[in-house]
Design a protein around this motif. Structure first.
Motif, PDB file in Angstrom:
ATOM      1  N   ASN A 281      15.680   1.143  18.334  1.00 15.32           N
ATOM      2  CA  ASN A 281      15.794   2.520  17.894  1.00 15.32           C
ATOM      3  C   ASN A 281      14.703   3.356  18.558  1.00 15.32           C
ATOM      4  O   ASN A 281      13.525   3.183  18.287  1.00 15.32           O
ATOM      5  N   VAL A 282      15.101   4.238  19.448  1.00 16.90           N
ATOM      6  CA  VAL A 282      14.167   5.123  20.143  1.00 16.90           C
ATOM      7  C   VAL A 282      14.358   6.531  19.588  1.00 16.90           C
ATOM      8  O   VAL A 282      15.489   7.014  19.516  1.00 16.90           O
ATOM      9  N   PRO A 283      13.270   7.204  19.202  1.00 12.62           N
ATOM     10  CA  PRO A 283      13.419   8.549  18.628  1.00 12.62           C
ATOM     11  C   PRO A 283      13.728   9.597  19.686  1.00 12.62           C
ATOM     12  O   PRO A 283      12.957  10.500  19.937  1.00 12.62           O
ATOM     13  N   LYS A 284      14.855   9.443  20.366  1.00 12.57           N
ATOM     14  CA  LYS A 284      15.284  10.400  21.369  1.00 12.57           C
ATOM     15  C   LYS A 284      16.771  10.657  21.196  1.00 12.57           C
ATOM     16  O   LYS A 284      17.485   9.866  20.580  1.00 12.57           O
ATOM     17  N   LEU A 285      17.207  11.767  21.754  1.00 13.37           N
ATOM     18  CA  LEU A 285      18.631  12.068  21.750  1.00 13.37           C
ATOM     19  C   LEU A 285      19.277  11.313  22.900  1.00 13.37           C
ATOM     20  O   LEU A 285      19.071  11.630  24.070  1.00 13.37           O
ATOM     21  N   THR A 286      20.037  10.264  22.568  1.00 15.81           N
ATOM     22  CA  THR A 286      20.678   9.448  23.603  1.00 15.81           C
ATOM     23  C   THR A 286      21.984  10.049  24.081  1.00 15.81           C
ATOM     24  O   THR A 286      22.468   9.691  25.161  1.00 15.81           O
ATOM     25  N   ALA A 287      22.567  10.938  23.298  1.00 13.81           N
ATOM     26  CA  ALA A 287      23.813  11.587  23.703  1.00 13.81           C
ATOM     27  C   ALA A 287      23.832  12.984  23.109  1.00 13.81           C
ATOM     28  O   ALA A 287      23.408  13.193  21.977  1.00 13.81           O
ATOM     29  N   VAL A 288      24.303  13.941  23.889  1.00 17.78           N
ATOM     30  CA  VAL A 288      24.336  15.335  23.467  1.00 17.78           C
ATOM     31  C   VAL A 288      25.753  15.845  23.610  1.00 17.78           C
ATOM     32  O   VAL A 288      26.382  15.681  24.667  1.00 17.78           O
ATOM     33  N   SER A 289      26.276  16.453  22.569  1.00 14.58           N
ATOM     34  CA  SER A 289      27.622  16.986  22.623  1.00 14.58           C
ATOM     35  C   SER A 289      27.660  18.249  23.485  1.00 14.58           C
ATOM     36  O   SER A 289      26.629  18.828  23.836  1.00 14.58           O
ATOM     37  N   HIS A 290      28.861  18.669  23.808  1.00 13.14           N
ATOM     38  CA  HIS A 290      29.018  19.860  24.655  1.00 13.14           C
ATOM     39  C   HIS A 290      28.475  21.098  23.949  1.00 13.14           C
ATOM     40  O   HIS A 290      27.797  21.938  24.563  1.00 13.14           O
ATOM     41  N   THR A 291      28.726  21.198  22.642  1.00 10.87           N
ATOM     42  CA  THR A 291      28.236  22.357  21.890  1.00 10.87           C
ATOM     43  C   THR A 291      26.722  22.380  21.839  1.00 10.87           C
ATOM     44  O   THR A 291      26.095  23.424  22.025  1.00 10.87           O
ATOM     45  N   ASP A 292      26.106  21.226  21.588  1.00 10.84           N
ATOM     46  CA  ASP A 292      24.649  21.170  21.539  1.00 10.84           C
ATOM     47  C   ASP A 292      24.041  21.498  22.902  1.00 10.84           C
ATOM     48  O   ASP A 292      23.007  22.161  22.982  1.00 10.84           O
ATOM     49  N   ALA A 293      24.672  21.026  23.975  1.00  5.51           N
ATOM     50  CA  ALA A 293      24.162  21.316  25.316  1.00  5.51           C
ATOM     51  C   ALA A 293      24.225  22.807  25.616  1.00  5.51           C
ATOM     52  O   ALA A 293      23.339  23.361  26.276  1.00  5.51           O
ATOM     53  N   GLU A 294      25.275  23.472  25.137  1.00  8.55           N
ATOM     54  CA  GLU A 294      25.371  24.910  25.345  1.00  8.55           C
ATOM     55  C   GLU A 294      24.236  25.662  24.663  1.00  8.55           C
ATOM     56  O   GLU A 294      23.813  26.712  25.132  1.00  8.55           O
ATOM     57  N   HIS A 295      23.739  25.133  23.553  1.00  6.48           N
ATOM     58  CA  HIS A 295      22.665  25.798  22.808  1.00  6.48           C
ATOM     59  C   HIS A 295      21.281  25.343  23.245  1.00  6.48           C
ATOM     60  O   HIS A 295      20.290  25.760  22.624  1.00  6.48           O
ATOM     61  N   GLY A 296      21.172  24.471  24.255  1.00  6.79           N
ATOM     62  CA  GLY A 296      19.870  24.140  24.808  1.00  6.79           C
ATOM     63  C   GLY A 296      19.416  22.718  24.643  1.00  6.79           C
ATOM     64  O   GLY A 296      18.385  22.338  25.191  1.00  6.79           O
ATOM     65  N   GLU A 297      20.128  21.876  23.888  1.00  8.06           N
ATOM     66  CA  GLU A 297      19.730  20.483  23.725  1.00  8.06           C
ATOM     67  C   GLU A 297      19.972  19.715  25.026  1.00  8.06           C
ATOM     68  O   GLU A 297      20.924  19.994  25.760  1.00  8.06           O
ATOM     69  N   GLN A 298      19.109  18.723  25.307  1.00  9.78           N
ATOM     70  CA  GLN A 298      19.236  17.901  26.497  1.00  9.78           C
ATOM     71  C   GLN A 298      19.063  16.438  26.131  1.00  9.78           C
ATOM     72  O   GLN A 298      18.368  16.108  25.161  1.00  9.78           O
ATOM     73  N   GLN A 299      19.707  15.578  26.897  1.00 11.54           N
ATOM     74  CA  GLN A 299      19.559  14.147  26.678  1.00 11.54           C
ATOM     75  C   GLN A 299      18.122  13.718  26.964  1.00 11.54           C
ATOM     76  O   GLN A 299      17.515  14.103  27.950  1.00 11.54           O
ATOM     77  N   GLY A 300      17.559  12.919  26.064  1.00 14.60           N
ATOM     78  CA  GLY A 300      16.175  12.496  26.183  1.00 14.60           C
ATOM     79  C   GLY A 300      15.199  13.345  25.400  1.00 14.60           C
ATOM     80  O   GLY A 300      14.005  13.027  25.366  1.00 14.60           O
ATOM     81  N   ASP A 301      15.660  14.431  24.778  1.00 15.50           N
ATOM     82  CA  ASP A 301      14.781  15.242  23.944  1.00 15.50           C
ATOM     83  C   ASP A 301      14.314  14.455  22.726  1.00 15.50           C
ATOM     84  O   ASP A 301      15.017  13.547  22.258  1.00 15.50           O
ATOM     85  N   PRO A 302      13.140  14.768  22.182  1.00 16.49           N
ATOM     86  CA  PRO A 302      12.730  14.131  20.925  1.00 16.49           C
ATOM     87  C   PRO A 302      13.741  14.394  19.820  1.00 16.49           C
ATOM     88  O   PRO A 302      14.349  15.467  19.751  1.00 16.49           O
ATOM     89  N   ALA A 303      13.939  13.401  18.981  1.00 14.82           N
ATOM     90  CA  ALA A 303      14.864  13.562  17.863  1.00 14.82           C
ATOM     91  C   ALA A 303      14.362  14.653  16.927  1.00 14.82           C
ATOM     92  O   ALA A 303      13.151  14.853  16.788  1.00 14.82           O
ATOM     93  N   PRO A 304      15.254  15.387  16.283  1.00 17.93           N
ATOM     94  CA  PRO A 304      14.819  16.453  15.371  1.00 17.93           C
ATOM     95  C   PRO A 304      13.929  15.891  14.261  1.00 17.93           C
ATOM     96  O   PRO A 304      14.245  14.871  13.652  1.00 17.93           O
TER      97      PRO A 304
END
Length: 520
Positions: free
Chosen positions: A40-63
């Motif tokens: 379990n790594v505290p990172k975003l391993t996958a980002v949906s299309h909607t989240d990517a549109e709002h600025g989220e990126q793969q590898g970002d720290p988990a919320p």
């Protein structure tokens, strides 16, 4: 089947018998091969299309908040047409959070400012003489928590009702260049810079707010303040303030932090604009209507005033029953974005990249009407201040409870000055609450303040250990020596050395010729 056959079957079940070129037997995986299971790594391993549109990126720290708190995204509008500009101005006038993209507020600073430029623009550390002239205040937190909570030292009184023996976040003094070095090299600690670069100055012979101007500060941040002041589009900002009936800009603060740094939920008394210069930042906004239903803000007299008592990372419904009903909206700020945060909205801020820099513009209220959803929180602060001015901070909870129950008459002696002041205080509180919230609303607001706001905070000092008092419980270690080891200590010494303990050499106090006696 006997026990031996059952044992053999259990041993052979993970690996089947196979015939290989070396013979027949069980084949097991190499230790250096691929391990089973996932980490379990505290990172975003996958980002949906909607989240990517709002600025989220793969590898970002988990919320760093419970996912159930998120309702939707903050509306984002690109100011590329008159229709979008009108929509944005309407939402700002209605005290609704909005993320503005395509503005020119800090566009000139986006491509030219980072930590290296800040270190070069700030005064260098003094090698001789006093260092305080070139130093700024830095917030320091341990890496495990990596969160920064500012405390008000003027409210942290030893005899006060909410004394903090040891605030969670430490404050250090260092030059900006040293801060940049510590942000890149420190492993056990994390740092954050928060300082004012522009403040409101009254012009000579000025009798109104029109005679004030926001200018860069002098001192340790003078070089950075001057450079960023020139990079800000003041024409755009002043036009926004005039169109929305804001007053002048009160101050501009610079916030610089590192990856995954957290500023827990806190509200401001004025409207604010967060303009991202470098890096990205995730912001969870919670409306002020949740203050008494699940956010439990600290009292006005507390050193952590304006913060929420609830830890949004680990919600505890047993300790804070209403926290699971809280819902907020999220925004991810990219370089050049501007987030409007209305007054009294809780902002839970998390930095996402290795270098993050944000300008926080604090706007005065001006002629704008106050927001209706913040009325309870705004009035509750006024009630606390009224009671504290007459009775002191320690008696606020007692008097608010008495006024809410209508049982204060027993303590009102109208024949004395103090009794008359108390009677006026009680009547003014009821009148103020009814004027803001309606007739009879004090009967519900004041008890809610005692339940969800004016509560003791002993857990903040739970882990503190007084260094001047011997309060530690003695620890008794069981004697595990054998009878021979008791009779012959050398045996016990050799046993400890075999187990890896460092045993100092034995020194005999008995004079032995040739051993510890000088030659004759």
């Amino acid at each position: 089947m006997d026990a031996i056959e059952k044992f053999d079957e259990q041993r052979s079940s993970p690996n089947e018998w196979k015939k290989t070129k070396r013979g027949k037997g069980r084949v097991a995986e190499r230790r250096s091969g691929k391990q089973s299971g996932t980490i379990n790594v505290p990172k975003l391993t996958a980002v949906s299309h909607t989240d990517a549109e709002h600025g989220e990126q793969q590898g970002d720290p988990a919320p760093r908040y419970n996912p159930m708190l998120v309702d939707t995204w903050v509306p984002n509008i690109v100011l590329d047409s008159p229709q979008n500009t009108y929509t944005a101005l309407t939402m700002i006038y209605e005290h609704a959070p909005i993320l503005l993209r395509g503005t020119t507020l800090v566009s000139r600073a986006v491509s030219s400012w980072n930590f290296e430029v800040m270190a070069a623009a700030a005064p260098q550390p003094a090698t001789t003489g006093p260092r305080s002239e070139n130093e700024v205040e830095i917030l320091c937190s341990d890496r495990q928590r990596n969160r920064f909570i500012e405390h008000d030292a003027l409210k942290n009184l030893v005899a006060g009702p909410y004394y903090l023996r040891e605030p969670e976040t430490q404050r250090l003094k260092m030059a900006v260049k040293e801060f940049v070095q510590c942000a890149a090299r420190w492993e056990a600690r994390q740092v954050m810079l928060k300082g004012t670069i522009c403040h409101l100055i009254k012009k000579p012979d000025a009798a109104s707010e029109a005679g004030t101007v926001c200018l860069p500060v002098s001192g340790s941040l003078a070089g950075i303040a001057t450079g960023l002041y020139d990079a800000i589009d003041w024409l755009w900002l002043n036009g926004l303030c005039r169109s929305q009936a804001f007053g002048p800009v009160m101050k501009v603060d610079l916030e610089a932090g590192v990856r995954d740094g957290l500023q827990p939920a806190r509200y401001s008394l004025q409207d604010e604009l967060l303009a991202q210069i470098t890096g990205r930042r995730r912001v969870l906004l919670i409306p002020p209507s949740a203050a008494f239903s699940g956010m439990y803000p600290f009292p006005v007299a507390h050193p952590y005033d304006r913060y929420s008592m609830v830890d949004l990372e680990t919600l505890d419904p047993l300790e804070w029953p209403g926290c699971t009903q809280v819902r907020g909206i999220v925004a991810v700020l990219r370089p050049g974005d501007v987030l409007y945060v209305p007054a009294y909205w809780f902002a839970h801020v998390q930095d996402l990249e290795g270098e993050n820099a944000t300008l926080r513009f604090t706007l005065s209220r001006g002629l704008r009407p106050p927001a209706s959803d913040a009325a309870m929180l705004r009035v509750s602060r006024s009630v606390e201040e009224r009671v504290a001015a007459v009775e002191g901070p320690s008696a606020v909870r007692q008097w608010v409870s008495l006024i809410g129950k209508g049982a204060e008459s027993a303590l009102l002696d109208l024949g004395t000055v103090l009794g008359y002041r108390r009677a006026l205080m009680c009547q003014d509180i009821r009148d103020e609450v009814e004027e803001a919230l309606g007739v009879g609303s004090w009967a519900s607001l004041l008890p809610a303040m005692c339940r969800n706001r004016l509560i003791p905070t002993p857990w903040l000092n739970r882990d503190f250990r007084e260094p001047l008092l011997l309060t530690d419980t003695p620890v008794v270690i069981e004697d595990s020596r054998t009878e021979d080891e008791r009779r012959y200590p050398t045996l016990f010494r050799r046993k400890l050395m075999r187990e890896g303990w460092h045993v100092p050499d034995a020194v005999s106090t008995v004079p032995i010729p040739g051993v510890n006696m000088p030659p004759q």
